[in-house]
Every structure is written in C-alpha cells, then in structure tokens.
Design a protein around this motif. Structure first.
Motif, short mmCIF file in Angstrom:
data_model
loop_
_atom_site.label_atom_id
_atom_site.label_comp_id
_atom_site.label_asym_id
_atom_site.label_seq_id
_atom_site.Cartn_x
_atom_site.Cartn_y
_atom_site.Cartn_z
N UNK A 1 -34.39 35.89 43.81
CA UNK A 1 -35.57 35.55 43.02
C UNK A 1 -36.05 36.73 42.18
N UNK A 2 -35.58 37.94 42.48
CA UNK A 2 -36.10 39.13 41.80
C UNK A 2 -35.61 39.26 40.36
N UNK A 3 -34.30 39.15 40.08
CA UNK A 3 -33.85 39.33 38.68
C UNK A 3 -34.45 38.35 37.68
N UNK A 4 -34.64 37.05 38.01
CA UNK A 4 -35.17 36.13 36.99
C UNK A 4 -36.64 36.35 36.65
N UNK A 5 -37.39 37.04 37.51
CA UNK A 5 -38.84 37.18 37.30
C UNK A 5 -39.12 38.03 36.05
N UNK A 6 -39.74 37.45 35.02
CA UNK A 6 -39.94 38.20 33.77
C UNK A 6 -41.02 39.27 33.85
N UNK B 1 -24.53 31.23 27.13
CA UNK B 1 -24.31 31.30 28.57
C UNK B 1 -23.91 32.70 29.01
N UNK B 2 -23.01 33.30 28.25
CA UNK B 2 -22.53 34.65 28.62
C UNK B 2 -23.66 35.65 28.53
N UNK B 3 -24.47 35.55 27.46
CA UNK B 3 -25.61 36.48 27.33
C UNK B 3 -26.58 36.34 28.50
N UNK B 4 -26.82 35.10 28.92
CA UNK B 4 -27.73 34.86 30.05
C UNK B 4 -27.16 35.45 31.34
N UNK B 5 -25.85 35.26 31.55
CA UNK B 5 -25.21 35.81 32.75
C UNK B 5 -25.25 37.33 32.74
N UNK B 6 -25.03 37.92 31.57
CA UNK B 6 -25.07 39.38 31.44
C UNK B 6 -26.47 39.89 31.77
N UNK B 7 -27.48 39.22 31.25
CA UNK B 7 -28.86 39.64 31.49
C UNK B 7 -29.20 39.59 32.98
N UNK B 8 -28.75 38.52 33.65
CA UNK B 8 -29.02 38.40 35.09
C UNK B 8 -28.30 39.48 35.88
N UNK B 9 -27.04 39.73 35.53
CA UNK B 9 -26.28 40.76 36.24
C UNK B 9 -26.91 42.14 36.04
N UNK B 10 -27.37 42.41 34.83
CA UNK B 10 -28.01 43.69 34.56
C UNK B 10 -29.27 43.86 35.41
#
Length: 265
Positions: free
Chosen positions: A128-133, A227-236
């Motif tokens: 839940x931590x990475x998605x929290x803006x 989709x790739x940009x979203x996955x990259x953002x989450x991984x970062x």
C-alpha cells in the motif's frame, strides 16, 4: 499432474500468505509455490524467514539454504519482526489507491474520505505504500505476542481466503471497467484450479470479456507505453522503500522496453 498439484498445495500451506511479492512473484504466494515445485529456490520468502526456508527444504528433501534477509530484526520464533501499516489519517486525501493495492482487504474508506487500516488483518506486505501519492502510510512494529503454531496456521488460512476473495472481486471489476486496466498479471487460471479443489477458499471463475475490441497499432502502442510507465513508477517507489535485486532487474527491463517502444513509435 495430480502429484504436482498436491506438492504445490503442501508448499503453499507452509508459506505465510502475506502476498507481499518480496519473493519476486507479484501475484501472491501460490505462484511462488508453483515455481518452487518446478525447481526455483525455496529460500526467497522474506516474511517466512529461516523457519519457512527450512520447512520447505525438509518437505522437498533439498539442502537447507539461508533465507533471504529481511530489513527487520528477527523475532524469538526465528522469523522477521511482524510489521503493520498505519495511515496518518490527518494527511489522507481519500484517493483509494491503497485500498486497491491491499491484497487482503485490510483497508477501509471511500473516495475523498479518510481511510483506515484494520491492523488485525494487515500483513505488513508494504504494497500500500508505493501507490500513496501523499506518502501518509507508515510501517510500525506489531507489538502483539508472537503467535503459536496453531494461531499462525489459522491466520494463514484466513489470509489465503481473503486473497482469493480479493482476486475474484478484482476480476469481476475488471470486466466492467472501460479502457485499459493496469494491474498485476494475476494467473487467474492457476488460482481457479486450486480454489476449485478446496472448500476452504472462495471459488475463482475464469472470466473473459465477450465483446471484441479492435485496437489500431498506434492505440495499442499508446496503451502499452502507459502500462509500462505505470509499472516503472510503481517499481521506483517500491525500490525507494526497500532495495530488491529482482525488482531492480524488472525496472531495468521495463526501461529498455519503454525506450524501444518510444524509438519505434
């Protein structure tokens, strides 16, 4: 095949069912159990620690391996310190992103309203931590007594049940959404196969959209890039919380894919 299914079930029963993805399998404990049965190393369960790694080695009659290290201290039972997520409620903006990320539905709240975490259900998976803006979620130590073996098994069974329910609900929501859906690539067929063999977990149906959608090459590329940009953002974001070699490799691979697609478009 039946013997393989039986083995996967036995492996899955030993895993803690936190569904955290720290083993490298983003869609939960069952896919890791399947991969272990097919030959993957059985020491990658971070929340299970050395006790789970040893139990799996004994079950599989394999050499004992040192468990993947956790960033948290070790408890008296040999497992890493149990953690719980808490929301700094005064800072919560009610975006609902953490609700979708929680694999065991331990977060409650509505859009634009304060959210709360049911700490008794939280597994400390960190998802839940990475998605929290607004970065308003913290991890704190679970100060409760280390559970007995019976309590641990009961908890694992409940978490498995909750995760299967979560997958089933998300699968139904996916069918009714418009536009591309960005989510973990859940192996629905695998979960459906196992849920059908047990009365202990909700049955998962394999559902497909009946309408045919024709997408042009340019539109498909645009969707893939998004989709790739979203996955990259989450991984970062995940890597900013905890360094992980597998996730770092995924990030590098996705970055290469992004560059290749951008160059081709």
């Amino acid at each position: 095949m039946n013997s393989l299914i039986s083995l996967i079930q036995k492996i899955d029963a030993l895993l803690p069912q936190t569904q955290c993805g720290l083993c490298g399998h983003r869609d939960g404990c069952l896919p890791y159990a399947k991969s272990i049965a097919e030959g993957e190393a059985a020491n990658k369960c971070v929340p299970g620690g050395q006790p789970v790694a040893d139990a799996l080695a004994q079950l599989l009659v394999r050499p004992q391996l040192k468990a993947e290290e956790s960033v948290w201290p070790i408890q008296t039972d040999g497992r890493p310190q149990r953690m719980k997520a808490v929301i700094r409620e005064a800072e919560c903006i009610g975006c609902t992103k953490c609700i979708s990320a929680c694999p065991v539905d331990a977060i409650i709240g509505s859009g634009k309203l304060m959210h709360s975490i049911l700490t008794d259900l939280c597994t400390g998976c960190e998802l839940c931590i990475p998605p929290c803006p607004v970065d308003c979620i913290d991890l704190i130590e679970d100060i409760q007594t280390v559970p007995s073996e019976f309590a641990r098994v009961t908890e694992q069974n409940d978490l498995r049940n909750r995760y299967y329910s979560h997958i089933q609900r998300e699968e139904k929501r996916r069918l009714n959404r418009k536009g591309p859906v960005v989510r973990a690539n859940i192996d629905t067929a695998l979960f459906a196969q196992f849920s059908a063999q047990s009365d202990a977990v909700p049955e998962i149906e394999i559902m497909e959209k009946t309408a045919k959608v024709v997408v042009t090459h340019d539109a498909a590329t645009t969707i893939q890039l998004a989709k790739i940009r979203t996955q990259i953002k989450k991984l970062e974001k995940q890597l900013s919380v905890r360094e992980d070699p597998n996730k770092r490799q995924q990030l590098d691979e996705l970055s290469q894919q992004l560059n290749a697609l951008q160059g081709a478009s």
